[in-house]
Design an enzyme around this catalytic site. Structure first.
Site, PDB file in Angstrom:
ATOM      1  N   LYS A 199      -1.877  43.594  -1.496  1.00 17.45           N
ATOM      2  CA  LYS A 199      -2.702  42.381  -1.515  1.00 17.45           C
ATOM      3  C   LYS A 199      -2.526  41.593  -2.811  1.00 17.45           C
ATOM      4  CE  LYS A 199      -5.803  44.100  -4.479  1.00 17.45           C
ATOM      5  NZ  LYS A 199      -6.257  43.562  -5.763  1.00 17.45           N
ATOM      6  N   ASP A 252     -10.342  43.894   0.079  1.00 15.76           N
ATOM      7  CA  ASP A 252      -9.715  43.607  -1.208  1.00 15.76           C
ATOM      8  C   ASP A 252      -8.822  42.372  -1.123  1.00 15.76           C
ATOM      9  OD1 ASP A 252      -9.515  44.128  -3.870  1.00 15.76           O
ATOM     10  OD2 ASP A 252      -8.286  45.913  -3.689  1.00 15.76           O
ATOM     11  N   GLU A 289      -0.549  42.490 -11.847  1.00 16.13           N
ATOM     12  CA  GLU A 289       0.082  43.552 -11.074  1.00 16.13           C
ATOM     13  C   GLU A 289       0.895  43.022  -9.894  1.00 16.13           C
ATOM     14  OE1 GLU A 289       0.430  46.555 -11.808  1.00 16.13           O
ATOM     15  OE2 GLU A 289      -1.205  47.202 -13.110  1.00 16.13           O
TER      16      GLU A 289
END
Length: 342
Positions: A199, A252, A289
């Site tokens: 995600k 998320d 990330e």
């Protein structure tokens, strides 16, 4: 594993004095547990101990005054639970350092959302590979839709404790749960860890579209098709399809693709606003990330023959200098097909 007790308290060490490490440590402090933050940034540690703040991440927020921090990694020697709140790129080396200090089994709580940059391994596998079996009871990933900026001011949040060892997941659930943080448990480690990692790459794409000036229709399409990609990739690697309908999947994905607190969304926004990744590469100083995730997932999906069009486009924008507007158009002009296609 039966968690050892210091009196009636579990002894926990949170490794990482950044935003999420500070937020989770305060949760344990609020729960009256014996917790210590370990970090290597002296100014952050001093700010926590002396000012009851971590102003680098939470300007104007007063932390629980009982929260303490140290720069001495020896503190992990006496821990029952070690919480890793560090970037994915640091997990391997930190685990090796911790393993050398332990003489008993601990539960390691992983909060990192990503993959090993070279092997593409999930974080739980990286931890198991670098902390010896005689020192590791289990790995529990504490993950889901959460921004530290909200948890630290005690806004209502729900996340998951996911582990192959359900009993340890339940212990972590009880350790962290309170009236503002509710923990669910799960055992689909593969699906959950892939969901919260992939995600991040989708959130980069969401930010790009917002930066380009697209609206709610576009973002809804991106999130929905991104969920399809996450599910396709995760199921191909052994995850359960239903996991992606939960907190570590769509939950998320929504929060990261839509929030001002998301570093991945904000990085994508800068890329879209300048219609190029060059500004991002020249100016970014934060851990994003999704950048490493996009590279890892692109390369692994290509090797395995998994169709990941959004990830492939964000990879080209980041690493091949593709124009973001061209990527958006190319996604729209792909071959027409049925919607549900895992």
């Amino acid at each position: 594993m039966t968690l050892r007790k210091a009196g009636n308290k579990v002894k926990a060490v949170v490794v990482g004095s950044g935003s999420w490490g500070t937020g989770l440590a305060q949760v344990l402090c609020d729960n009256n547990e014996d917790v210590m933050i370990y970090g290597n940034c002296e100014s952050e540690i001093r700010d926590i101990n002396e000012n009851h703040q971590n102003a680098k991440y939470f300007a104007g927020v007063e932390l629980n005054p009982a929260l303490k921090a140290t720069t001495d990694i020896q503190v992990v020697k006496d821990a029952d639970v070690i919480v890793l709140s560090i970037p994915t790129i640091a997990v391997e080396s930190v685990c090796k350092e911790i393993d050398a200090l332990l003489d008993h089994k601990v539960v390691v709580v992983n909060t990192s959302k990503g993959f090993h940059p070279e092997t593409f391994d999930r974080m739980s596998d990286v931890i198991r590979r670098n902390i010896s079996a005689e020192h590791l009871s289990s790995v529990v990933s504490l993950i889901g839709p959460s921004h530290a900026e909200e948890v630290v001011i005690r806004m209502l949040t729900t996340i998951c404790a996911v582990s192959q060892k359900e009993a340890d997941a339940q212990k972590i659930q009880k350790l962290f749960s309170n009236d503002y943080l509710r923990i669910y448990t799960g055992t689909d480690e593969i699906g959950s860890e892939i969901g919260v990692a992939v995600k991040n790459a989708i959130a980069l794409a969401s930010g790009v579209l917002y930066g380009l000036g697209y609206g709610d229709n576009t973002r809804a399409a991106l999130i929905t098709r991104g969920l399809m990609e996450m599910t396709r990739y995760g199921v191909a690697l052994g995850g359960k399809k239903e996991t992606f309908m939960g907190l570590t999947g769509i939950g998320d994905l929504i929060v990261t693709c839509t929030s001002k607190h998301s570093r991945n969304f904000q990085a994508g926004y800068d890329i879209g606003k300048h219609n190029s990744a060059k500004y991002f590469w020249d100016n970014n100083t934060k851990t994003v990330e999704g950048v490493r995730t996009a590279k890892a997932v692109h390369e692994n999906a290509k090797r395995l023959g998994i169709d990941m069009p959004i990830v492939n486009e964000i990879y080209q924008v980041l690493f091949e200098d593709k124009n973001p507007e061209d990527s958006a158009r190319d996604l729209m002009l792909r071959d027409l097909k049925s919607e549900i296609n895992f």
